[in-house]
Enzyme design. Structure first.
Site, PDB file in Angstrom:
ATOM      1  CB  SER A 146      47.133  72.865 -20.637  1.00  0.00           C
ATOM      2  OG  SER A 146      46.444  71.635 -20.483  1.00  0.00           O
TER       3      SER A 146
ATOM      4  CE1 TYR B  25      45.989  72.718 -26.006  1.00  0.00           C
ATOM      5  CE2 TYR B  25      46.439  71.136 -24.267  1.00  0.00           C
ATOM      6  CZ  TYR B  25      45.853  72.308 -24.694  1.00  0.00           C
ATOM      7  OH  TYR B  25      45.131  73.076 -23.804  1.00  0.00           O
TER       8      TYR B  25
END
Length: 260
Positions: free
Chosen positions: A142, A155
């Site tokens: 990401s 995350y």
């Protein structure tokens, strides 16, 4: 076709980014394994792709369960004669500030994103080494592999960790012609991201429209979400690249959200 005859094992492939990567790989000639916790959805995706694009297999896999991962990979290898490509894509999101985040949710996030990547890598490497024809391992990172945002501590931590795993696998497996790389998308309008919009609006005390314009897309060059196709095309680049020249790398695809 760039992946003719290759076998691709894709986790989280019943929907979203994983499903689009599966469709692109199948269109390029790959035999695609749709691995997902939602077996019914995996079967539906496999049926759609096999009807128009070639051979597919649906397998039920919880990426945090070593026995399930190993069984799924073994079935895929037996069905199609090996494993050439792994796309470790399965993931979830939990929106909480650190002081309110439970230890159970912290462990759950790291288990799915990092333990899942490790377990699927280990299972697929066994076949890639034995086959002696190289391979490609692709981790779904990401922008948060390189940046940080509020409310996403586990995350961000997990996505940063994938960079280290990819670099280590690239070093260890490179002599066997196996590449390992990370895709780092910006915000993509998947169900995962759509669920974050009201959650972030509540936590930050702003409107959902402001979450989109002032949080998710503020730093892009054109105010656009990254598309499923954008990410799938980068996956194809990594999967089809013919040499060790492209390994241990991460490629950000984010409309300029993050630049290096």
């Amino acid at each position: 076709m760039q992946l003719q005859g290759k076998v691709a094992f894709i986790t989280g492939a019943a929907s979203g980014i994983g499903k689009q990567i599966a469709a692109v790989f199948a269109a390029e000639g790959a035999n695609v394994v749709i691995a997902d916790l939602d077996f019914k959805a995996a079967q539906q995706t496999a049926q759609v792709l096999s009807a128009s694009r070639g051979q597919t297999l649906a397998v039920e896999v919880d990426v945090t369960d070593e026995a399930q991962v190993n069984a799924g990979v073994e079935l895929a290898a037996k069905t199609f004669g090996g494993i050439d490509i792994l796309v470790s894509n399965a993931g979830i999101q939990i929106i909480q500030p650190v002081q309110e985040l439970s230890y159970a949710d912290w462990k759950k996030m790291l288990a799915i994103h990092l333990d899942g990547a490790f377990l699927t890598t280990k299972a697929c490497l066994k076949h890639m080494y034995a086959q002696g024809r190289g391979g490609s391992i692709i981790y779904m990172g990401s922008v948060h592999s390189k940046e940080a945002s509020k409310l996403k501590a586990p995350y961000v931590t997990a996505k940063h960790g994938l960079l280290g795993l990819a670099k280590t696998v690239a070093k260890e497996a490179g002599p066997a012609g196996i590449h390992a790389n990370v895709i780092c998308p910006g915000f993509v309008r998947t169900p995962l991201v759509d669920r974050q919009i009201p959650e972030q609006a509540k936590e930050l005390g702003i409107s959902e429209e402001q979450v989109i314009s002032d949080v998710m897309l503020k730093d892009t060059v054109d105010g656009e979400f990254t598309s499923l196709e954008d990410v799938a095309r980068v996956a194809l680049l990594f999967a089809a690249f013919p040499s060790n020249a492209l390994t241990g790398q991460s490629l950000t695809v984010s409309h300029g959200w993050s630049m290096e």
